[in-house]
Design a protein around this motif. Structure first.
Motif, mmCIF file in Angstrom:
data_model
loop_
_atom_site.group_PDB
_atom_site.id
_atom_site.type_symbol
_atom_site.label_atom_id
_atom_site.label_comp_id
_atom_site.label_asym_id
_atom_site.label_seq_id
_atom_site.Cartn_x
_atom_site.Cartn_y
_atom_site.Cartn_z
ATOM 1 N N GLY A 46 0.830 -1.195 0.000
ATOM 2 C CA GLY A 46 0.000 0.000 0.000
ATOM 3 C C GLY A 46 0.863 1.242 0.000
ATOM 4 O O GLY A 46 2.096 1.157 0.009
ATOM 5 N N ASP A 77 -3.852 4.004 0.611
ATOM 6 C CA ASP A 77 -4.419 3.236 -0.497
ATOM 7 C C ASP A 77 -3.773 1.859 -0.460
ATOM 8 O O ASP A 77 -2.622 1.681 -0.850
ATOM 9 C CB ASP A 77 -4.143 3.923 -1.834
ATOM 10 C CG ASP A 77 -4.731 3.151 -3.010
ATOM 11 O OD1 ASP A 77 -5.291 2.057 -2.804
ATOM 12 O OD2 ASP A 77 -4.598 3.636 -4.155
ATOM 13 N N GLY A 79 -5.400 -0.889 -1.764
ATOM 14 C CA GLY A 79 -6.016 -1.756 -2.767
ATOM 15 C C GLY A 79 -7.493 -2.002 -2.631
ATOM 16 O O GLY A 79 -8.125 -2.506 -3.561
ATOM 17 N N SER A 80 -8.084 -1.658 -1.491
ATOM 18 C CA SER A 80 -9.535 -1.814 -1.346
ATOM 19 C C SER A 80 -10.043 -0.857 -0.280
ATOM 20 O O SER A 80 -9.333 -0.559 0.686
ATOM 21 C CB SER A 80 -9.911 -3.254 -0.968
ATOM 22 O OG SER A 80 -9.672 -3.506 0.403
#
Length: 192
Positions: A46, A77, A79-80
């Motif tokens: 991330g 951030d 990834g989800s």
């Protein structure tokens, strides 16, 4: 979109004071403050997309350097949206109460060649502990422009800063060790 504000990124001939060194323009799209954690045996990379950096550094006199980087935790951030919400939650970074992390260093060691170590203090979740960040520094020239690239990785133990409350204290699911990665890219006119 990344946002990076740099008060100064300085790599120059030995100045009397770091503030006398020429300033560099940081490229926010090429610069990065990232991390790699692990969850259930799988890597979780991330980054924090919003951070401010004030960096003074002289390759020939590293002991005159100073770094001050402040990171907005809510800009994570990973990834989800669900993962990002977990990272900023009260159980991990508690971004509502501690919206920023900060790394400050004013002591540097030149190891050899392009390798240096920044001896500093990292503040996360309201706690401050010493961290030694090894990094490489490459400065190149193209026409009338100098380009500096500083890259480094350091492993920290998240529980030392209280990042892991309740079920997240369990290091069986998420290990204590997390890698922090930095890449700062900056340019300036060669004549400055």
């Amino acid at each position: 979109m990344k946002r990076l504000t740099a008060a100064a990124l300085l790599f120059a001939a030995p100045p009397a004071h770091a503030a006398d060194a020429p300033s560099w323009d940081v490229d926010p799209e090429a610069s990065r403050v990232g991390f790699v954690a692990e969850q259930s045996g799988s890597p979780v990379p991330g980054e924090f997309t919003a951070f401010d950096a004030s960096i003074a550094f002289d390759r020939d006199a590293p002991d005159a350097g100073r770094v001050d980087v402040e990171i907005e935790i809510a800009s994570v951030d990973a990834g989800s949206a669900e993962r990002d919400d977990t990272i900023t939650s009260e159980q991990l970074f508690h971004a509502e109460k501690h919206p920023t992390a900060r790394f400050v260093a004013d002591d540097f060691t030149h190891k050899d060649g392009k390798r240096y170590v920044a001896h500093g203090e990292l503040t996360m979740r309201g706690q401050t502990h010493p961290v030694d960040l090894p990094f490489t520094l490459a400065v190149t020239r193209r026409d009338a422009t100098l380009k500096a690239v500083a890259e480094g990785t350091v492993t920290v133990k998240r529980l030392r800063w209280g990042i892991g409350q309740g079920v997240w204290r369990n290091t069986g699911m998420v290990p204590n060790e997390v890698d922090i990665e930095i890449r700062i890219v900056a340019t300036r006119p060669a004549g400055d």
